[in-house]
Design a protein around this motif. Structure first.
Motif, PDB file in Angstrom:
ATOM      1  N   LEU A  66      28.367   7.689  68.494  1.00  0.00           N
ATOM      2  CA  LEU A  66      27.930   6.629  69.262  1.00  0.00           C
ATOM      3  C   LEU A  66      28.519   5.164  69.246  1.00  0.00           C
ATOM      4  N   CYS A  67      28.923   4.937  68.065  1.00  0.00           N
ATOM      5  CA  CYS A  67      29.903   3.408  68.140  1.00  0.00           C
ATOM      6  C   CYS A  67      30.849   3.826  69.085  1.00  0.00           C
ATOM      7  N   SER A  68      31.753   4.776  68.856  1.00  0.00           N
ATOM      8  CA  SER A  68      33.006   4.970  69.567  1.00  0.00           C
ATOM      9  C   SER A  68      32.656   5.017  71.062  1.00  0.00           C
ATOM     10  N   SER A  69      31.530   5.357  71.648  1.00  0.00           N
ATOM     11  CA  SER A  69      30.976   5.453  72.901  1.00  0.00           C
ATOM     12  C   SER A  69      30.604   4.120  73.448  1.00  0.00           C
ATOM     13  N   GLY A  70      30.684   2.863  72.670  1.00  0.00           N
ATOM     14  CA  GLY A  70      30.069   1.789  73.051  1.00  0.00           C
ATOM     15  C   GLY A  70      28.424   1.692  72.878  1.00  0.00           C
ATOM     16  N   ILE A  71      27.917   2.167  72.011  1.00  0.00           N
ATOM     17  CA  ILE A  71      26.314   2.296  71.770  1.00  0.00           C
ATOM     18  C   ILE A  71      26.144   1.661  70.563  1.00  0.00           C
ATOM     19  N   ASP A  72      25.300   0.518  70.370  1.00  0.00           N
ATOM     20  CA  ASP A  72      25.031   0.100  69.109  1.00  0.00           C
ATOM     21  C   ASP A  72      24.121   0.881  68.378  1.00  0.00           C
ATOM     22  N   THR A  73      24.206   0.933  67.123  1.00  0.00           N
ATOM     23  CA  THR A  73      23.256   1.796  66.177  1.00  0.00           C
ATOM     24  C   THR A  73      22.601   0.921  65.175  1.00  0.00           C
ATOM     25  N   VAL A  74      21.227   1.705  64.817  1.00  0.00           N
ATOM     26  CA  VAL A  74      20.601   0.793  63.793  1.00  0.00           C
ATOM     27  C   VAL A  74      20.201   2.075  62.745  1.00  0.00           C
ATOM     28  N   ASP A  75      20.683   1.842  61.687  1.00  0.00           N
ATOM     29  CA  ASP A  75      20.666   2.862  60.465  1.00  0.00           C
ATOM     30  C   ASP A  75      19.221   2.600  59.883  1.00  0.00           C
ATOM     31  N   PHE A  76      18.317   3.288  60.015  1.00  0.00           N
ATOM     32  CA  PHE A  76      16.981   3.285  59.355  1.00  0.00           C
ATOM     33  C   PHE A  76      17.075   3.843  57.569  1.00  0.00           C
ATOM     34  N   GLY A  77      18.285   4.511  57.451  1.00  0.00           N
ATOM     35  CA  GLY A  77      18.413   5.156  56.018  1.00  0.00           C
ATOM     36  C   GLY A  77      17.652   6.304  56.134  1.00  0.00           C
ATOM     37  N   MET A  78      17.009   6.698  55.015  1.00  0.00           N
ATOM     38  CA  MET A  78      16.104   7.861  54.840  1.00  0.00           C
ATOM     39  C   MET A  78      14.834   7.648  55.521  1.00  0.00           C
ATOM     40  N   GLY A  79      14.257   8.780  55.819  1.00  0.00           N
ATOM     41  CA  GLY A  79      12.881   8.362  56.933  1.00  0.00           C
ATOM     42  C   GLY A  79      12.440   9.851  57.098  1.00  0.00           C
ATOM     43  N   ASN A  80      11.415   9.767  58.190  1.00  0.00           N
ATOM     44  CA  ASN A  80      10.772  10.860  58.752  1.00  0.00           C
ATOM     45  C   ASN A  80      10.438  10.375  60.254  1.00  0.00           C
ATOM     46  N   ALA A  81       9.891  11.326  60.998  1.00  0.00           N
ATOM     47  CA  ALA A  81       9.707  11.303  62.541  1.00  0.00           C
ATOM     48  C   ALA A  81       8.753   9.836  62.681  1.00  0.00           C
ATOM     49  N   PRO A  82       7.558   9.937  62.153  1.00  0.00           N
ATOM     50  CA  PRO A  82       6.669   8.855  62.371  1.00  0.00           C
ATOM     51  C   PRO A  82       7.358   7.406  61.967  1.00  0.00           C
ATOM     52  N   LEU A  83       8.029   7.261  60.853  1.00  0.00           N
ATOM     53  CA  LEU A  83       8.687   6.154  60.646  1.00  0.00           C
ATOM     54  C   LEU A  83       9.712   5.681  61.770  1.00  0.00           C
ATOM     55  N   MET A  84      10.531   6.499  62.297  1.00  0.00           N
ATOM     56  CA  MET A  84      11.392   6.728  63.488  1.00  0.00           C
ATOM     57  C   MET A  84      10.611   6.108  64.710  1.00  0.00           C
ATOM     58  N   ARG A  85       9.503   6.810  65.101  1.00  0.00           N
ATOM     59  CA  ARG A  85       8.870   6.374  66.117  1.00  0.00           C
ATOM     60  C   ARG A  85       8.315   4.829  66.083  1.00  0.00           C
ATOM     61  N   TYR A  86       7.840   4.585  65.093  1.00  0.00           N
ATOM     62  CA  TYR A  86       7.612   3.183  64.624  1.00  0.00           C
ATOM     63  C   TYR A  86       8.425   2.315  64.623  1.00  0.00           C
ATOM     64  N   GLY A  87       9.537   2.528  64.166  1.00  0.00           N
ATOM     65  CA  GLY A  87      10.867   1.710  64.158  1.00  0.00           C
ATOM     66  C   GLY A  87      11.458   1.406  65.443  1.00  0.00           C
ATOM     67  N   VAL A  88      11.606   2.481  66.436  1.00  0.00           N
ATOM     68  CA  VAL A  88      12.199   2.328  67.644  1.00  0.00           C
ATOM     69  C   VAL A  88      11.277   1.331  68.271  1.00  0.00           C
ATOM     70  N   ARG A  89       9.922   1.423  68.546  1.00  0.00           N
ATOM     71  CA  ARG A  89       9.370   0.503  69.219  1.00  0.00           C
ATOM     72  C   ARG A  89       9.265  -0.703  68.595  1.00  0.00           C
ATOM     73  N   GLY A  90       9.291  -0.961  67.118  1.00  0.00           N
ATOM     74  CA  GLY A  90       9.220  -2.371  66.707  1.00  0.00           C
ATOM     75  C   GLY A  90      10.439  -3.038  66.872  1.00  0.00           C
ATOM     76  N   LEU A  91      11.750  -2.323  66.748  1.00  0.00           N
ATOM     77  CA  LEU A  91      12.976  -3.170  67.162  1.00  0.00           C
ATOM     78  C   LEU A  91      13.341  -2.776  68.472  1.00  0.00           C
ATOM     79  N   GLN A  92      12.431  -2.433  69.438  1.00  0.00           N
ATOM     80  CA  GLN A  92      12.827  -2.158  70.787  1.00  0.00           C
ATOM     81  C   GLN A  92      14.210  -1.849  71.159  1.00  0.00           C
ATOM     82  N   CYS A  93      14.518  -0.589  70.515  1.00  0.00           N
ATOM     83  CA  CYS A  93      15.307   0.275  70.742  1.00  0.00           C
ATOM     84  C   CYS A  93      15.257   1.026  71.989  1.00  0.00           C
ATOM     85  N   ILE A  94      16.412   1.512  72.749  1.00  0.00           N
ATOM     86  CA  ILE A  94      16.362   2.194  73.649  1.00  0.00           C
ATOM     87  C   ILE A  94      16.046   3.676  73.275  1.00  0.00           C
ATOM     88  N   GLY A  95      16.110   3.978  72.266  1.00  0.00           N
ATOM     89  CA  GLY A  95      15.939   5.311  71.752  1.00  0.00           C
ATOM     90  C   GLY A  95      16.215   5.556  70.300  1.00  0.00           C
TER      91      GLY A  95
END
Length: 798
Positions: free
Chosen positions: A447-476
């Motif tokens: 993703l980074c080599s394609s010009g996309i910024d990435t945010v690494d949440f580390g270890m997690g699960n799907a509910p954490l990912m869903r919450y974090g995407v909205r909280g940090l206003q990520c595109i996906g």
């Protein structure tokens, strides 16, 4: 000639697996691969017979019955064949020793998987003239690395021998063909019942002891059919007349060979050299280009073009296909408008769907199916399907390091990046499994080599990912996890949109198209930035605490038994539970809820989306009971909820009593979540949040779970899974509709048929060759009868 060679026997070495020829040799022994529609070994038998050698031993190991059943006793070929089968590999010399009882006179050893017209009589004469113990038949090749390089003196005596040399050891272009003339005495130098090789042990020993070991430099054609390229070239050489062996077909025009009963319709174009076997049908407008070989009982449909195509028997090629430089094994069905690239190889019994593309060099192992319009870029070895659909109902699934590899996820992430604006921010997380973490980092760098910024949440699960995407206003976001049970080694890749929902089917298709078309964007001028975010877990738990009655839960002092994965969940949950005054024992439910004195037993799934619940007495709640309990726990906190069409009617009535608006949806998670997209937590797909809501409800009611269970509405459900081939699913659904005309139907997802006794839902599985049958009845017997009746009909419709 026959008089001179009267006392001569032969050993055909026919035990090879031909690993480098796979998938040609997956179901076929190497000596049986066809050259112009005849097994390779048949040419060897013909050559021996031509030189008066008719008593032949055949050594067998890999798929021995295929060879035995084809050649029988040899009488049909004018020779006598005796078979010697090895149960364990014995090496080239050990195989010959295994035939010792048969070899009571001078003999020649020859391979069943080489094509040669070398004059054997001259080699035998040379052997006799030099009173040799063994004579190696030699030839010259351009690249000797795969063979034994041999040096001889002026009289032909061997002075040096190196098996499979490096380039530094290539001291000659003269190599050992694997054909030897031997005196019976040679057998006394070979140990019994163990692996012994002529070139590695026997011949070096002869050199060391000064035995009369000779090399005969032969003229003529020789090809070791050791690779797919050489296999194809050997047939081209036969067609070009470079091999002095009989081609058993009529030459109707220069280098155009046809066997009997070939049917050629109008406007068919044939360009030699080519070979067409018996019972082949070429339909109108077919073009067969140079160096094509068609096996027996093959049909080529209207408008198809073949060039340098090698096709084995019993294959049907659909209309307007283009096959250039590909090799097709037996019993293959090629759909309309298919394109097979240069060097592609299709194994036995494969089905290639219409409009699909198999790229150059791709190998498809036997018994595989490529779906319509699919594009196959990489060799298809494992599994049974190559689908144009990467996504299933819950993301992309596959076997770790087999179907889901670092190379695959790198390309997948690049395809996803192509659809995003440069500088977009994408979150990534993975479960604790090291391979999932490894794949996450591969996606991150892509993703980074394609010009996309990435945010690494580390270890997690799907509910954490869903919450974090909205909280940090990520595109996906992208989350990876190893599914359970771990022994199956299946990994799942989930894509999340900006709202924290699974991405839409439209977005899935766009990613699939970009992936198959290899549409990527790479730029050194704009690389994405990598961020690491450690606060998502804490923010998620803080927000959850705001949604529950903390004081009431603290007063209740719950004691729980939780069965979950051990590397992440306990560390994640323990501080939160401690703050709520909840004591927890982590361990398998089998150890007993009552034995641990627990108020509840909970089995959390690996991805923390779903869970099972057990009463204080150890009774497991059914799926319908758990759903009813979740509705009760949501009342007063949620206004609108999505229920799948597979949920019982009683739950809809319960929701109305609780003043919960219910929307009937498809069973897909996104459809259910979309109904309440504004909610920070989704109770049906967030196991921890749902558990907290249930604990809040229990603390408010102050009753044990077993008592509350009796108050829940009774639902009588039955579920069955019926096998149904992909090709029959459309027909089955049509038949269901036709048979139920006039009845009350619901077509939200699948076909839901209402009956006086209840309802039944017919739902084709989107990932497997199955149709699901879900029924509800007034009684358990009624539900079972309904499900069984439709399951039987579905089987009959096929």
């Amino acid at each position: 000639m026959k008089e001179e060679l009267r006392e001569m026997k032969a050993v055909i070495m026919a035990g090879g697996k031909g690993t480098r020829l796979r998938p040609l040799t997956s179901h076929t022994p190497k000596p049986m691969v066809p050259l112009l529609n005849r097994p390779c070994m048949e040419y060897t038998i013909d050559l021996l017979k031509k030189h008066g050698i008719t008593e032949i031993a055949v050594t067998l190991q890999y798929l021995p019955d295929v060879i035995r059943n084809t050649f029988g006793d040899g009488s049909r070929y004018g020779v006598s064949l005796v078979y010697f089968e090895e149960t364990t590999p014995l090496g080239t010399a050990g195989s010959v020793k295994n035939c010792a009882d048969f070899l009571d006179e001078r003999f020649i050893v020859i391979s069943g998987d080489t094509l040669t017209d070398i004059h054997l009589s001259d080699a035998i004469r040379f052997h006799d003239q030099n009173n040799a113990l063994a004579t190696l038949i030699l030839t010259k090749v351009e690249t000797p690395l795969e063979f034994g390089v041999v040096m001889t003196d002026e009289g032909g005596r061997i002075t040096r021998f190196v098996e499979k040399p490096s380039w530094a050891e290539v001291f000659s272009d003269t190599v050992n063909t694997g054909m030897y003339v031997c005196e019976p005495e040679v057998l006394s130098y070979i140990a019994e019942d163990r692996e012994v090789d002529f070139s590695k042990e026997v011949f070096p020993l002869f050199l060391q002891e000064g035995k009369p070991l000779y090399g005969y430099s032969a003229e003529g054609y020789w090809s070791d059919i050791g690779s797919l390229e050489v296999y194809r070239q050997a047939q081209f050489d036969l067609l070009d007349g470079r091999v002095n062996l009989e081609i058993k077909a009529q030459e109707i025009a220069p280098r155009i060979f046809l066997e009997n009963h070939v049917r050629v319709d109008s406007s068919v174009r044939l360009e030699g050299p080519l070979y067409i076997s018996e019972n082949v049908h070429l339909q109108n407008g077919v073009g067969i280009g140079a160096y094509s070989v068609l096996g027996a009982n093959t049909t080529v449909a209207t408008g198809t073009k073949l060039s340098q195509a090698i096709v084995w028997e019993n294959t049907v090629i659909g209309k307007k296909a283009e096959i250039n430089g590909a090799t097709l094994c037996r019993n293959i069905r090629v759909g309309e408008s298919v394109m097979l690239g240069e060097g592609a190889v299709i194994g036995d019994n494969c089905r290639i769907g219409s409009k699909s593309v198999v790229k150059a060099g791709v190998k498809i192992w036997p018994d595989k199916e490529v779906e319509e319009s699919a594009t196959v870029h990489t060799s298809l070895i494992y599994g049974t399907r190559q689908s144009k659909n990467l996504f299933g109902t819950n993301g992309i699934k596959g076997i770790g390091n087999v179907e889901i590899t670092t190379e695959f996820v790198t390309r997948l992430a690049a395809a996803y990046a192509y659809l995003l604006r440069p500088g977009s921010r994408i979150a990534l997380s993975a479960c604790s499994h090291p391979f999932a973490q490894l794949l996450k980092h591969s996606m991150m760098t892509s993703l980074c080599s394609s010009g996309i910024d990435t945010v690494d949440f580390g270890m997690g699960n799907a509910p954490l990912m869903r919450y974090g995407v909205r909280g940090l206003q990520c595109i996906g976001g992208i989350h990876l996890y190893m599914a359970e049970p771990l022994e199956e080694k299946e990994i799942v890749i989930q894509f999340i949109d900006h709202a924290g929902l699974p991405i839409s089917r439209d977005m899935e298709r766009k990613i699939e198209n970009a992936y198959w078309q290899e549409t990527y964007v790479r730029s050194l001028h704009h690389l994405g930035e990598l961020h690491v975010e450690h606060q998502v877990q804490d923010a998620y738990l803080r927000a959850m605490a705001e949604q529950i009655d903390v004081a009431r839960i603290q007063r209740q002092r719950f004691h729980l038994l939780i069965d979950c994965e051990t590397r992440f969940m306990p560390a994640f949950l323990t501080p939160f539970f401690q703050a709520l005054g909840i004591t927890v024992v982590y361990g398998p439910i089998q150890e007993g809820v009552s034995k641990n004195g627990a108020d509840l037993g909970i089995r959390l799934d690996k991805n923390a989306e779903l869970f099972s619940l057990f009463t204080e007495q150890g009774q497991k709640l059914s799926a319908e009971q758990l759903l009813a309990l979740q509705l009760l726990a949501c009342s007063g906190h949620h206004k609108r909820i999505g229920l799948p069409v597979s949920a019982p009617m009683e739950l809809e009535h319960l929701a109305q009593l609780l003043q919960l608006e219910v929307v009937r949806t498809k069973v897909a998670p996104r459809s259910m979540m979309e109904v309440s997209v504004e909610e920070r937590f989704h109770p049906m797909f967030d196991a921890v949040y749902s558990l907290m809501r249930i604990l809040s409800y229990l603390s408010r009611e102050e009753k044990p779970m077993s008592v509350l269970l009796e108050l829940l509405p009774a639902c009588h459900m039955e579920k069955k899974t019926v096998f149904c081939p992909w090709s029959s699913k459309g027909k089955v659904m049509r038949k269901v509709l036709e048979e139920n005309k006039g009845k009350l139907l619901e077509l939200v997802d699948g076909i839901k048929v209402y009956d006086v006794n209840g309802w039944v839902l017919i739902l084709p599985d989107s990932e497997d060759s199955h149709v699901k049958v879900i029924s509800q009845g007034a009684t358990a017997e009624t539900a079972a009868t309904l499900a069984s009746s439709y399951a039987r009909r579905i089987a009959e419709y096929q």
